[in-house]
Design an enzyme around this catalytic site. Structure first.
Site, short mmCIF file in Angstrom:
data_model
loop_
_atom_site.label_atom_id
_atom_site.label_comp_id
_atom_site.label_asym_id
_atom_site.label_seq_id
_atom_site.Cartn_x
_atom_site.Cartn_y
_atom_site.Cartn_z
N MET A 1 -12.14 4.66 -0.64
CA MET A 1 -12.95 4.70 0.66
C MET A 1 -13.50 6.01 0.46
O MET A 1 -13.03 6.99 1.20
CB MET A 1 -11.81 4.58 1.80
N MET B 1 -11.76 -6.51 4.47
CA MET B 1 -11.13 -5.68 5.41
C MET B 1 -11.11 -6.36 6.70
O MET B 1 -11.94 -6.97 7.17
CB MET B 1 -11.75 -4.28 5.37
N ASP C 1 -7.11 -7.09 3.44
CA ASP C 1 -6.54 -5.76 3.56
C ASP C 1 -6.64 -5.34 4.97
O ASP C 1 -7.69 -5.06 5.52
CB ASP C 1 -7.19 -4.78 2.66
N HIS D 1 -1.22 -1.01 -4.14
CA HIS D 1 -2.39 -0.71 -3.49
C HIS D 1 -2.52 0.71 -3.35
O HIS D 1 -1.68 1.33 -2.87
CB HIS D 1 -2.70 -1.57 -2.30
N ASP E 1 -4.88 3.65 -1.76
CA ASP E 1 -5.85 3.84 -0.75
C ASP E 1 -6.25 5.36 -0.65
O ASP E 1 -5.73 6.22 -0.36
CB ASP E 1 -5.25 3.58 0.66
N HIS F 1 -8.25 1.36 -4.16
CA HIS F 1 -9.33 0.86 -3.01
C HIS F 1 -10.04 2.43 -2.89
O HIS F 1 -9.33 3.02 -1.95
CB HIS F 1 -8.46 0.37 -1.91
N MET G 1 -8.88 7.98 0.21
CA MET G 1 -9.77 8.24 1.25
C MET G 1 -10.25 9.76 1.19
O MET G 1 -9.43 10.73 1.06
CB MET G 1 -9.11 7.94 2.61
N SER H 1 0.82 -1.23 0.08
CA SER H 1 0.01 -0.08 0.00
C SER H 1 0.71 1.19 0.14
O SER H 1 1.63 1.62 0.80
CB SER H 1 -1.04 0.08 1.35
C1 DX5 Z 1 -6.62 0.95 5.55
C2 DX5 Z 1 -6.08 0.66 4.10
C3 DX5 Z 1 -5.06 -0.31 3.87
C4 DX5 Z 1 -3.78 0.23 4.87
C5 DX5 Z 1 -3.05 -1.16 4.81
O1 DX5 Z 1 -7.78 1.87 5.50
O2 DX5 Z 1 -7.20 0.46 3.20
O3 DX5 Z 1 -4.74 -0.68 2.72
O4 DX5 Z 1 -3.09 0.86 4.31
O5 DX5 Z 1 -1.88 -0.94 5.78
P1 DX5 Z 1 -1.48 -2.12 6.94
O6 DX5 Z 1 -0.92 -3.19 6.08
O7 DX5 Z 1 -0.11 -1.56 7.58
O8 DX5 Z 1 -2.52 -2.36 7.92
ZN ZN Z 2 -6.69 -0.59 1.27
#
Ligand code: DX5
Ligand code: ZN
Length: 215
Positions: free
Chosen positions: A67, A136, A174, A32, A34, A65, A36, A7
């Site tokens: 969010m 998740m 994840d 990956h 993320d 991903h 948000m 990520s």
């Molecule tokens: C959380 C994210 C994850 C996160 C994973 O909201 O979707 O992808 O970055 O990080 P680790 O592997 O450190 O939990």
């Molecule tokens: Zn993620």
């Protein structure tokens, strides 16, 4: 063979291209991303302009991903910027099926994501329309959270449902995935491990990826 998706959230933001190249050379199949919005998830990260500016190594997949609350408002800004997969949270929209269709029309792999507390039943009428399900094992928001072990049986149950329906849907896990938690997740049916801290939080990325794959 387990695929690894480091990520980018846990990478050094001062040198993103080097960080991507480094995990690619270390054996990661996906990156990956993320996204948000400070609304669906309690943090704001980055969006389409940043993703569009990243150099994608040949053979690596970019895996977004989302969010984001009501992703239908912004989904088109994620098209044409080099993404290979897009995960939509079932909790984030009332137009999930329409979004998945829009994504597949762009030749991007459509995927759905489930929060830890969201039941597998929410997948019932979309499982035929996705190429991947993201389960998740932490609540969306931050890297470095602890793995919620009570959610682990979900992986095995989902694997069974996919097999029963004769589908080829990959399972991505994840949140808090590490060399310690990976073994039982692979046994349960995990195909892709997202790893923030377990890769970018380590000094030797190749050793970290090997540890996950060999777990
Ligand atoms: C959380 C994210 C994850 C996160 C994973 O909201 O979707 O992808 O970055 O990080 P680790 O592997 O450190 O939990
Ligand atoms: Zn993620």
């Amino acid at each position: 063979m387990l695929k690894i998706a480091p990520s980018l959230l846990s990478a050094d933001f001062k040198q993103l291209d080097q960080e991507i190249q480094a995990v690619h050379q270390a054996g990661a199949e996906l990156l990956h991303l993320d996204v948000m919005d400070g609304h669906f998830a309690p943090a704001i990260t980055f969006g389409p302009p940043l993703i569009a500016s990243l150099n994608k190594p040949a053979g690596m997949e970019f895996d977004a991903h989302l969010m984001v609350q009501n992703p239908e408002r912004v989904i088109e800004s994620f098209f044409g910027i080099g993404l290979d997969r897009i995960s939509i949270h079932v909790e984030s929209t009332i137009h999930l099926h329409r979004l998945l269709k829009l994504i597949s029309e762009q030749n991007i792999l459509p995927a759905v994501a489930l929060n830890p507390s969201t039941p597998l039943e929410s997948l019932e009428w979309v499982l035929d329309d996705v190429g991947m399900v993201l389960l998740m094992t932490v609540n969306p928001g931050f890297s470095g959270q602890s793995f919620i072990s009570t959610v682990a049986p979900k992986v095995e149950r989902l694997k069974e449902r996919i097999a029963q329906r004769g589908l080829s849907v990959e399972i991505q896990v994840d949140g808090g995935v590490s060399a310690k938690t990976a073994r039982s997740l692979v046994d349960a049916g995990m195909d892709i491990a997202v790893a923030g801290s377990a890769v970018y939080g380590q000094t030797d990325y190749a050793a970290a990826i090997r540890a996950l794959k060999e777990a």
